[in-house]
Design a protein around this motif. Structure first.
Motif, PDB file in Angstrom:
ATOM      1  N   LEU A 143      -3.069   7.548  22.431  1.00  0.00           N
ATOM      2  CA  LEU A 143      -1.966   7.735  23.670  1.00  0.00           C
ATOM      3  C   LEU A 143      -3.607   6.972  25.199  1.00  0.00           C
ATOM      4  O   LEU A 143      -3.051   6.340  25.857  1.00  0.00           O
ATOM      5  CB  LEU A 143      -1.323   8.495  23.760  1.00  0.00           C
ATOM      6  CG  LEU A 143       0.170   7.681  24.894  1.00  0.00           C
ATOM      7  CD1 LEU A 143       0.552   7.121  24.243  1.00  0.00           C
ATOM      8  CD2 LEU A 143       1.012   9.555  25.037  1.00  0.00           C
ATOM      9  N   ILE A 144      -4.120   8.072  25.350  1.00  0.00           N
ATOM     10  CA  ILE A 144      -4.826   8.177  26.245  1.00  0.00           C
ATOM     11  C   ILE A 144      -5.868   6.308  26.514  1.00  0.00           C
ATOM     12  O   ILE A 144      -5.743   5.647  27.096  1.00  0.00           O
ATOM     13  CB  ILE A 144      -6.215   8.770  26.896  1.00  0.00           C
ATOM     14  CG1 ILE A 144      -5.308  10.250  26.496  1.00  0.00           C
ATOM     15  CG2 ILE A 144      -7.322   8.329  27.768  1.00  0.00           C
ATOM     16  CD1 ILE A 144      -4.966  10.303  27.581  1.00  0.00           C
ATOM     17  N   LEU A 145      -6.645   5.858  25.204  1.00  0.00           N
ATOM     18  CA  LEU A 145      -7.158   4.607  24.594  1.00  0.00           C
ATOM     19  C   LEU A 145      -5.747   3.425  25.388  1.00  0.00           C
ATOM     20  O   LEU A 145      -6.017   2.916  25.397  1.00  0.00           O
ATOM     21  CB  LEU A 145      -7.328   4.460  23.555  1.00  0.00           C
ATOM     22  CG  LEU A 145      -8.278   3.047  23.052  1.00  0.00           C
ATOM     23  CD1 LEU A 145      -9.325   2.831  24.313  1.00  0.00           C
ATOM     24  CD2 LEU A 145      -8.554   2.877  21.013  1.00  0.00           C
ATOM     25  N   ALA A 146      -4.745   3.679  24.895  1.00  0.00           N
ATOM     26  CA  ALA A 146      -3.782   2.905  24.947  1.00  0.00           C
ATOM     27  C   ALA A 146      -3.287   2.728  26.287  1.00  0.00           C
ATOM     28  O   ALA A 146      -2.720   1.174  27.103  1.00  0.00           O
ATOM     29  CB  ALA A 146      -2.626   3.277  23.975  1.00  0.00           C
ATOM     30  N   LEU A 147      -3.170   4.008  27.404  1.00  0.00           N
ATOM     31  CA  LEU A 147      -2.931   3.863  28.721  1.00  0.00           C
ATOM     32  C   LEU A 147      -4.311   2.839  29.208  1.00  0.00           C
ATOM     33  O   LEU A 147      -3.897   2.613  30.018  1.00  0.00           O
ATOM     34  CB  LEU A 147      -2.619   5.106  29.330  1.00  0.00           C
ATOM     35  CG  LEU A 147      -1.580   6.113  28.982  1.00  0.00           C
ATOM     36  CD1 LEU A 147      -1.715   7.767  29.170  1.00  0.00           C
ATOM     37  CD2 LEU A 147      -0.516   5.199  29.276  1.00  0.00           C
ATOM     38  N   ALA A 148      -5.490   3.690  29.363  1.00  0.00           N
ATOM     39  CA  ALA A 148      -6.130   2.501  29.786  1.00  0.00           C
ATOM     40  C   ALA A 148      -6.430   1.031  29.250  1.00  0.00           C
ATOM     41  O   ALA A 148      -6.220   0.217  30.138  1.00  0.00           O
ATOM     42  CB  ALA A 148      -7.570   2.665  28.883  1.00  0.00           C
ATOM     43  N   ILE A 149      -5.921   1.035  28.081  1.00  0.00           N
ATOM     44  CA  ILE A 149      -5.496  -1.068  27.623  1.00  0.00           C
ATOM     45  C   ILE A 149      -4.676  -1.628  28.838  1.00  0.00           C
ATOM     46  O   ILE A 149      -5.057  -2.555  29.378  1.00  0.00           O
ATOM     47  CB  ILE A 149      -5.684  -1.402  25.834  1.00  0.00           C
ATOM     48  CG1 ILE A 149      -6.930  -0.544  25.238  1.00  0.00           C
ATOM     49  CG2 ILE A 149      -5.441  -2.328  25.892  1.00  0.00           C
ATOM     50  CD1 ILE A 149      -6.602  -0.576  24.193  1.00  0.00           C
TER      51      ILE A 149
END
Length: 297
Positions: A143-149
């Motif tokens: 979820l953190i990676l998705a938020l960054a993208i």
């Protein structure tokens, strides 16, 4: 005395595997729990698709005089903060969330499966690099990676689901790579090489055919994860944008006005839980059928 491989006989190996897949499908459908889950999923999808025909209200039709109304008075599940019928929004939100989940999983399959097939079959430098990229992505919170993208490229359902698909791709890569590495050592693959079959043909005709079942199991589990991710991103304002409605936007609106009326937060959250449970149950049934080889214990 050295044994030789007869290509004509060796390439006959896949039919028993196909029969096993048919037996696995029969085993899956013979389980009462799985049949119930499939029926409920079909009903859920039909309700999401045919929702506009099942309710007299429009998706964005407002009744400001009866905003935040409890169930009753012409609104089976009440109204939200803008006076919209919650049942109508539930149909629309379920449809968008299911489509978003399919988009994310489709992206993951497109990114992870071909790379896993080639890495497992060929190995070498490509396999080493792919493994490193996969391990790096798996080490990061999805979820953190998705938020960054999404933060870098902007909000919206499509960018958000593409980002979620990137975070799910390593799961499909690892599953496919494991199957490809195992199948590439089988006799019928060796025979296919010996008669001059090209790598794309071997990967598609022999290797991928044996990876379909594990990939389907991963798909069923990943759809639930993708729907949760979409709801989370939409709840934070990074997923579906007004006037689009998803289960996440419904939960966000209800949470904003929870002090005025608590009931509206329950329908979207319950539907999310039901969808995830159904897909997880389907994945469990499919996995058990594959592990047992389609044979009853």
């Amino acid at each position: 005395m050295t044994a030789t491989i007869d290509p004509a006989r060796a390439t006959e190996a896949p039919p028993p595997r196909r029969r096993r897949r048919f037996r696995t499908a029969r085993m899956l459908l013979s389980e009462r729990r799985t049949r119930v889950v499939l029926v409920l999923l079909v009903v859920l999808v039909l309700a999401a698709v045919l929702g506009p025909l099942l309710t007299p209200y429009g998706e964005n039709q407002q009744d400001l005089m009866n905003r935040l109304q409890t169930p009753g008075g012409g609104h089976l599940l009440g109204t939200d903060s803008l006076g919209r019928d919650i049942l109508t929004l539930l149909f629309a939100g379920t449809r968008l969330s299911l489509l978003a989940g399919l988009l994310a999983v489709g992206t993951a399959v497109v990114l992870g499966v071909p790379a896993g097939l080639l890495a497992g079959y060929r190995g070498g430098a490509f396999g080493a690099i792919s493994n490193t990229v996969s391990d790096t992505l798996l080490s990061l919170p999805p979820l953190i990676l998705a938020l960054a993208i999404v933060g870098a490229y902007g909000g919206g359902v499509v960018p958000a689901m593409l980002a979620v698909g990137v975070t799910l791709a390593p799961r499909f890569y690892r599953v496919t790579r494991g199957v490809a590495a195992s199948v590439s050592k089988d006799s019928f693959v060796e025979a296919a090489r010996s008669i001059g079959c090209t790598t794309p043909r071997i990967l598609g005709r022999h290797v991928f055919a044996n990876a379909v079942a594990p990939i389907l199991v991963q798909v069923t589990f990943s759809i639930g994860l993708a729907i949760i991710a979409e709801a989370s991103l939409s709840f934070l304002g990074l997923g579906a944008q007004p006037p689009a409605v998803s289960l996440g936007t419904m939960a966000r609106d209800a949470f904003t006005h929870i002090r005025e009326l608590a009931f509206p937060i329950f329908p979207p959250c319950i539907v999310i839980a039901v969808i995830v449970f159904l897909f997880s149950s389907l994945g469990d049934g499919l996995r058990d059928a594959i592990v047992s080889g389609g044979r009853r214990s």
